[in-house]
Design a protein around this motif. Structure first.
Motif, PDB file in Angstrom:
ATOM      1  N   GLU A  79     -49.963 -59.494  15.593  1.00 15.04           N
ATOM      2  CA  GLU A  79     -50.574 -58.288  16.165  1.00 15.04           C
ATOM      3  C   GLU A  79     -51.914 -58.605  16.826  1.00 15.04           C
ATOM      4  OE1 GLU A  79     -51.165 -54.217  17.102  1.00 15.04           O
ATOM      5  OE2 GLU A  79     -49.389 -55.411  16.598  1.00 15.04           O
ATOM      6  N   THR A 130     -40.112 -63.416  14.136  1.00 11.76           N
ATOM      7  CA  THR A 130     -40.247 -61.971  14.002  1.00 11.76           C
ATOM      8  C   THR A 130     -39.455 -61.268  15.098  1.00 11.76           C
ATOM      9  OG1 THR A 130     -41.860 -60.184  13.702  1.00 11.76           O
ATOM     10  CG2 THR A 130     -42.275 -61.737  15.479  1.00 11.76           C
ATOM     11  N   GLY A 131     -39.016 -60.059  14.816  1.00 15.25           N
ATOM     12  CA  GLY A 131     -38.199 -59.309  15.771  1.00 15.25           C
ATOM     13  C   GLY A 131     -38.899 -58.067  16.276  1.00 15.25           C
ATOM     14  N   ASN A 132     -38.225 -57.336  17.151  1.00  9.70           N
ATOM     15  CA  ASN A 132     -38.772 -56.089  17.684  1.00  9.70           C
ATOM     16  C   ASN A 132     -38.927 -55.052  16.573  1.00  9.70           C
ATOM     17  OD1 ASN A 132     -38.783 -57.101  20.304  1.00  9.70           O
ATOM     18  ND2 ASN A 132     -36.671 -56.435  20.672  1.00  9.70           N
ATOM     19  N   GLY A 133     -40.084 -54.398  16.557  1.00 13.78           N
ATOM     20  CA  GLY A 133     -40.343 -53.374  15.552  1.00 13.78           C
ATOM     21  C   GLY A 133     -40.906 -53.900  14.256  1.00 13.78           C
ATOM     22  N   TYR A 134     -41.049 -55.221  14.137  1.00 14.30           N
ATOM     23  CA  TYR A 134     -41.637 -55.797  12.923  1.00 14.30           C
ATOM     24  C   TYR A 134     -42.688 -56.813  13.341  1.00 14.30           C
ATOM     25  CZ  TYR A 134     -42.072 -57.680   8.239  1.00 14.30           C
ATOM     26  OH  TYR A 134     -42.566 -58.064   7.008  1.00 14.30           O
ATOM     27  N   SER A 135     -43.860 -56.726  12.704  1.00 11.70           N
ATOM     28  CA  SER A 135     -44.956 -57.607  13.090  1.00 11.70           C
ATOM     29  C   SER A 135     -45.846 -57.880  11.885  1.00 11.70           C
ATOM     30  CB  SER A 135     -45.780 -56.977  14.220  1.00 11.70           C
ATOM     31  OG  SER A 135     -46.809 -57.835  14.641  1.00 11.70           O
ATOM     32  N   GLY A 194     -36.570 -60.304  11.709  1.00 13.05           N
ATOM     33  CA  GLY A 194     -37.345 -59.212  11.131  1.00 13.05           C
ATOM     34  C   GLY A 194     -37.888 -59.627   9.776  1.00 13.05           C
ATOM     35  N   SER A 201     -51.197 -60.213  20.106  1.00 13.41           N
ATOM     36  CA  SER A 201     -50.717 -59.242  21.089  1.00 13.41           C
ATOM     37  C   SER A 201     -51.856 -58.398  21.647  1.00 13.41           C
ATOM     38  CB  SER A 201     -49.660 -58.337  20.459  1.00 13.41           C
ATOM     39  OG  SER A 201     -48.559 -59.094  19.979  1.00 13.41           O
TER      40      SER A 201
END
Length: 272
Positions: free
Chosen positions: A224, A214-219, A134, A227
């Motif tokens: 981005e 990077t982890g889930n919920g943080y970007s 994160g 994605s």
């Protein structure tokens, strides 16, 4: 004959440079052009619109990601600048040339190594030592690959500085702290600012390393954009990429003027 050959060589070299710049910048300008296309596709330019830019600015989630990216970039650049200046001072004070070259080689490892390898290495390291992926993991990774950049920018300024300045300051009773803060740091200030801006640019643009740590919920913005691009073509990606490109250009221009100011001969500001 010699003049004709030099003229021909001059023309061919310039044509080659023009071709290189066209290859490099044509896709970027193509992307920027279609960020204003009202047709909603990357073909058949139907008309001028700012709809995609309005969509970008109206996206609350994207605004949070922009803040994440700026916080990471500014923090990592500031901390890596401090560490990079200390590292450059340490390398410059090494007397043995062989040891100094070895330290420079170790410093350059993160610059020349592929980003995929660096990202995977950090991912393994953070997993082993228990750091949650994160904000912290991204910040540490950005600091790690930014420090060598700052060292490379600061070290040449230290090499340029005459040792007689330091000797004169010591003869006048200056302490080590005074020599550092009043002689060395003011002289290498352009290199410090250049290193900060370069680290900031690298942090804003980085994708490969950030994607691994990077982890889930943080970007960040780079992740981005990747994605969103995988989900399909949307001209909001063009608009967002255009804004990032323009911001990067501003940073590069700032670095250029700082570098030009640092290359002025001594005494010019006094004469002004």
């Amino acid at each position: 004959m010699a003049a004709a050959r030099s003229s021909r060589k001059w023309k061919w070299s310039h044509l080659y440079l023009i071709a290189v710049f066209v290859v490099l910048y044509a896709p970027i300008f193509f992307l920027m052009l279609y960020s204003f296309n009202s047709g909603g596709a990357m073909h058949d330019f139907e008309g001028f619109t700012l709809e995609w830019y309005k969509e970008v600015f109206a996206d609350t989630r994207l605004f949070i990601i922009v803040l994440n990216t700026l916080v990471i970039a500014l923090l990592s650049s500031a901390l890596s600048t401090i560490l990079g200046v200390l590292g450059a001072l340490a390398i410059q004070h090494v007397r043995r040339r062989r040891t100094q070259n070895m330290l420079l080689a170790l410093n350059n490892v993160l610059i020349v190594s592929p980003d995929v390898i660096i990202g995977a290495s950090f991912l393994i390291l953070f997993t082993i030592i228990g750091i949650k992926l994160g904000f912290v993991s991204v910040l540490l990774a950005h600091i790690a690959f930014s420090v060598p950049i700052v060292v490379i920018m600061v070290l040449p300024k230290l090499e340029e500085m005459s040792s007689t300045w330091i000797d004169a300051a010591r003869d006048l009773g200056a302490s080590r702290t005074d020599v550092l803060t009043k002689v060395i740091l003011p002289y290498i200030r352009p290199g410090i600012f250049a290193g900060f801006f370069m680290a900031l640019t690298y942090s804003l643009d980085d994708f490969a390393v950030t994607f691994f740590v990077t982890g889930n919920g943080y970007s960040t913005l780079a992740v981005e954009i990747y994605s969103r691009a995988r989900q399909g073509i949307s001209l909001s990606i063009n608009a967002l990429s255009t804004l990032i490109f323009l911001f990067t250009i501003i940073l590069v221009i700032g670095y250029y003027f700082i570098n030009q100011r640092g290359n002025r001969p001594p005494g010019m500001e006094v004469q002004r």
